[in-house]
Design a protein around this motif. Sequence first.
Motif, PDB file in Angstrom:
ATOM      1  N   VAL A 118       2.378  11.731  -0.554  1.00 26.48           N
ATOM      2  CA  VAL A 118       1.645  11.456  -1.734  1.00 26.48           C
ATOM      3  C   VAL A 118       1.578  10.433  -2.075  1.00 26.48           C
ATOM      4  O   VAL A 118       0.732  10.090  -2.921  1.00 26.48           O
ATOM      5  N   ARG A 119       2.299   9.368  -1.691  1.00 23.28           N
ATOM      6  CA  ARG A 119       2.036   8.070  -2.141  1.00 23.28           C
ATOM      7  C   ARG A 119       0.542   7.421  -1.983  1.00 23.28           C
ATOM      8  O   ARG A 119      -0.004   6.975  -3.153  1.00 23.28           O
ATOM      9  N   PRO A 120       0.004   7.521  -0.924  1.00 16.55           N
ATOM     10  CA  PRO A 120      -1.564   7.126  -0.919  1.00 16.55           C
ATOM     11  C   PRO A 120      -2.362   7.824  -1.716  1.00 16.55           C
ATOM     12  O   PRO A 120      -3.500   7.433  -2.160  1.00 16.55           O
ATOM     13  N   ILE A 121      -2.118   9.165  -2.171  1.00 13.61           N
ATOM     14  CA  ILE A 121      -3.180  10.002  -2.638  1.00 13.61           C
ATOM     15  C   ILE A 121      -2.966   9.605  -4.244  1.00 13.61           C
ATOM     16  O   ILE A 121      -3.817   9.189  -4.990  1.00 13.61           O
ATOM     17  N   ARG A 122      -1.615   9.417  -4.466  1.00 18.77           N
ATOM     18  CA  ARG A 122      -1.399   8.712  -5.987  1.00 18.77           C
ATOM     19  C   ARG A 122      -1.976   7.232  -6.168  1.00 18.77           C
ATOM     20  O   ARG A 122      -2.473   7.236  -7.098  1.00 18.77           O
ATOM     21  N   ASP A 123      -1.941   6.609  -5.265  1.00 16.59           N
ATOM     22  CA  ASP A 123      -2.498   5.173  -5.286  1.00 16.59           C
ATOM     23  C   ASP A 123      -4.187   5.389  -5.290  1.00 16.59           C
ATOM     24  O   ASP A 123      -4.767   4.600  -6.055  1.00 16.59           O
ATOM     25  N   ASP A 124      -4.814   6.155  -4.854  1.00 12.22           N
ATOM     26  CA  ASP A 124      -6.258   6.631  -4.692  1.00 12.22           C
ATOM     27  C   ASP A 124      -6.487   6.756  -6.118  1.00 12.22           C
ATOM     28  O   ASP A 124      -7.368   6.483  -6.831  1.00 12.22           O
ATOM     29  N   ILE A 125      -5.635   7.865  -6.765  1.00  8.63           N
ATOM     30  CA  ILE A 125      -5.740   8.420  -8.194  1.00  8.63           C
ATOM     31  C   ILE A 125      -5.705   7.061  -9.076  1.00  8.63           C
ATOM     32  O   ILE A 125      -6.480   7.145  -9.889  1.00  8.63           O
ATOM     33  N   LYS A 126      -4.848   6.373  -8.924  1.00  8.10           N
ATOM     34  CA  LYS A 126      -4.444   5.240  -9.937  1.00  8.10           C
ATOM     35  C   LYS A 126      -5.863   4.382  -9.775  1.00  8.10           C
ATOM     36  O   LYS A 126      -6.282   3.865 -10.781  1.00  8.10           O
ATOM     37  N   ALA A 127      -6.439   3.933  -8.690  1.00  9.28           N
ATOM     38  CA  ALA A 127      -7.665   3.152  -8.565  1.00  9.28           C
ATOM     39  C   ALA A 127      -8.577   3.775  -9.232  1.00  9.28           C
ATOM     40  O   ALA A 127      -9.638   3.255 -10.028  1.00  9.28           O
TER      41      ALA A 127
END
Length: 139
Positions: A118-127
């Motif tokens: 989930v972390r990479p999805i979270r980081d994509d959403i944040k950007a």
Amino acid sequence: MSITETTKKPSVLFVCVHNAGRSQMAAAYLTSLSDGAIEVRSDGSAPADSVNPAAVAAMAEEGIDMSTEIPKVLTTDAVRESDVVITMGCGDSCPIFPGKRYEDWELEDPAGQGVDSVRPIRDDIKARIQTLIAELLAS
């Protein structure tokens, strides 16, 4: 009343199928990072019973608490009242109104995945949220 008090805040609606992962993380980031300058909504076309625990854990790592969030059903009123509607894999179930800005963010679905996935999805959403805030508050 001052001009700033009468100026309408931009509003954003995030929509995904279950309203349990992607849309919840996006709404939490937008709420946190915009400091109340943007009205935030988050709904699902077929809401789950609860928010994805891995999404809650991933956001907690960022200092954002989503533990009390509850998936909500998408309503026509929510779309009508929003300036920007961002879909995340809900297909044609989102009503279309003229004059709205629509975007579809292609993001992996975190359902059934652990926090490491989930972390990479979270980081994509944040950007994407940081870009969205810059666009909405610049206009």
